[in-house]
Design an enzyme around this catalytic site. Structure first.
Site, short mmCIF file in Angstrom:
data_model
loop_
_atom_site.label_atom_id
_atom_site.label_comp_id
_atom_site.label_asym_id
_atom_site.label_seq_id
_atom_site.Cartn_x
_atom_site.Cartn_y
_atom_site.Cartn_z
N TYR A 1 0.82 -1.21 0.00
CA TYR A 1 0.00 0.00 0.00
C TYR A 1 0.86 1.26 0.00
O TYR A 1 0.46 2.30 -0.53
CB TYR A 1 -0.94 0.00 1.20
N GLU B 1 -7.97 -7.17 5.59
CA GLU B 1 -7.15 -8.21 4.96
C GLU B 1 -6.35 -8.98 5.99
O GLU B 1 -6.17 -10.20 5.86
CB GLU B 1 -6.26 -7.56 3.89
#
Length: 394
Positions: A89, A131
């Site tokens: 990310y 996640e």
């Protein structure tokens, strides 16, 4: 600040994400092994990313009333099935913010950049948390590999463009359970210097069986789009005895719901979760009222239809309604089914009061059927659907 600049970002969304992918892949070519190159070639991936970021910003600023929990869950399940990690990310955020600055130029003041960076990280942190939980539930260790070797025990030709693979763990270990409607990712090395590609396929067999089954349609490119890389590889180069790398089962959508009447609506290869649901109910709840509605080009193109006679014997309350674009020769020996020619008419889809509905197929098909069912009074929360690829319904 975000509210004021949202129209400009929205208007330039695809240009921003197009530049983002160029930057990121140039700096990190290894990420090409994760992203779908076919969707990159057609432009659908950048459209999806742009839409997601802009929609999330509208959600944060009160410009959208769409519930974001289900959307975030869907994205999180897709990400973990690809093995996305939290550290990635940071890479995405860096190149996305740089792309915003490049495309919008002087309009991106330090204050504007900081505001959009905060939007991105609010979205990223919500996804990272979801996640992490999914990885833990799947038994994937932190930063551990998501992939496991599975041996192909049988390859079955279903139609001219569809094959099924029966799989067992190559390490001889246990077969994980799954819910009808979930999928697994398949990672293949394409060879010839083309690297790795990953695709998701619904598990089409019975949950709880001693093996898994996936049913794969060969994707043939149209209107200049490329043929499917992974589906072509699986059709041409994988045989019984070979080993494939699969993820654990993921997917937030159940194809069976609870105890209410069940309506399964599918088109083309979207039948796979419906077939898994029928096999599951035949073993666990055979008296449940179930309606199967399926659309296909022809009877010959209708994969797995040879399984319907046995399923109907075991499910006495299963009714079948089929739409074939060309119904000639579409009869099903041993199956009680209504067969119509043409495209599905949502107004004619059989509907039991209080039914739980599961849809799977091309996005335009699901949008048509879902819209028709909503008009007929079915609450949105009772309509579940699975979207593969970058498209997304609301």
């Amino acid at each position: 600040m975000v509210t004021a600049t949202l129209p400009a970002v929205q208007a330039n969304g695809e240009a921003i994400t197009g530049r983002f992918y160029e930057r990121m892949f140039a700096a990190h070519p290894e990420l090409l092994n994760i992203f779908n190159r076919s969707n990159q070639a057609t432009g659908t991936q950048k459209a999806a990313l742009a839409g997601a970021v802009v929609a999330y910003a509208a959600h944060l600023t009160g410009g959208s009333a769409a519930p974001w929990g289900p959307i975030l869950d869907r994205i999180a399940h897709k990400h973990v099935s690809l093995g996305i990690t939290a550290t990635q990310y940071t890479v995405v955020g860096r190149h996305l913010m740089a792309a915003v600055a490049e495309v919008l130029g002087e309009a991106v003041t330090p204050e504007v950049a900081a505001a959009w960076d905060e939007v991105y990280w609010l979205l990223a942190c919500e996804l990272i948390a979801r996640e992490a939980r999914l990885y833990t539930e799947a038994g994937v260790p932190e930063n551990g590999p998501v992939w496991r070797g599975w041996r192909v025990t049988e390859k079955t030709v279903e139609t001219a463009d569809v094959v099924s693979f029966t799989l067992v763990p190559a390490d001889g270990g246990p077969v994980p359970g799954f819910t009808a409607g979930q999928y697994t990712s398949v990672a293949v090395d394409l060879g010839g210097g083309r690297g790795q590609q990953i695709r998701q396929y619904s598990l089409s067999g019975r949950p709880g069986a001693e093996h898994w089954r996936i049913t794969v349609k060969r994707v043939r490119g149209t209107a200049g789009a490329p043929d499917g890389m992974v589906s072509g590889f699986l059709h041409e180069r994988v045989a019984a005895g070979d080993t494939l790398r699969l993820s654990p089962p993921f997917g937030e959508v159940s194809a069976v719901g609870g105890e209410e009447p069940l309506l399964l609506v599918s088109a083309g290869i979207g039948l796979t979760p419906a077939m898994s649901a029928l096999a599951h109910l035949a073993a666990t709840d055979p008296e449940r009222p179930v309606t199967l509605v399926h659309a296909d080009r022809t009877g010959a193109a209708h994969a797995l239809r040879h399984e319907l006679p046995a399923l109907q014997e075991r499910l006495p309350n299963l009714s079948v309604r089929l739409w074939y674009e060309d119904a000639a020769g579409g009869e099903l020996p041993g199956v009680k089914a209504e067969i119509a020619e043409g495209l599905v008419d949502p107004a004619l889809v059989p509907l039991s009061p209080g039914a739980y509905v599961h849809l799977c197929g091309p996005v335009p098909f699901m949008a048509l059927v879902r819209g028709g069912l909503l008009c007929r009074g079915v609450p949105a929360e009772r309509i579940a659907y699975e979207v593969f690829g970058p498209g997304m319904l609301r």
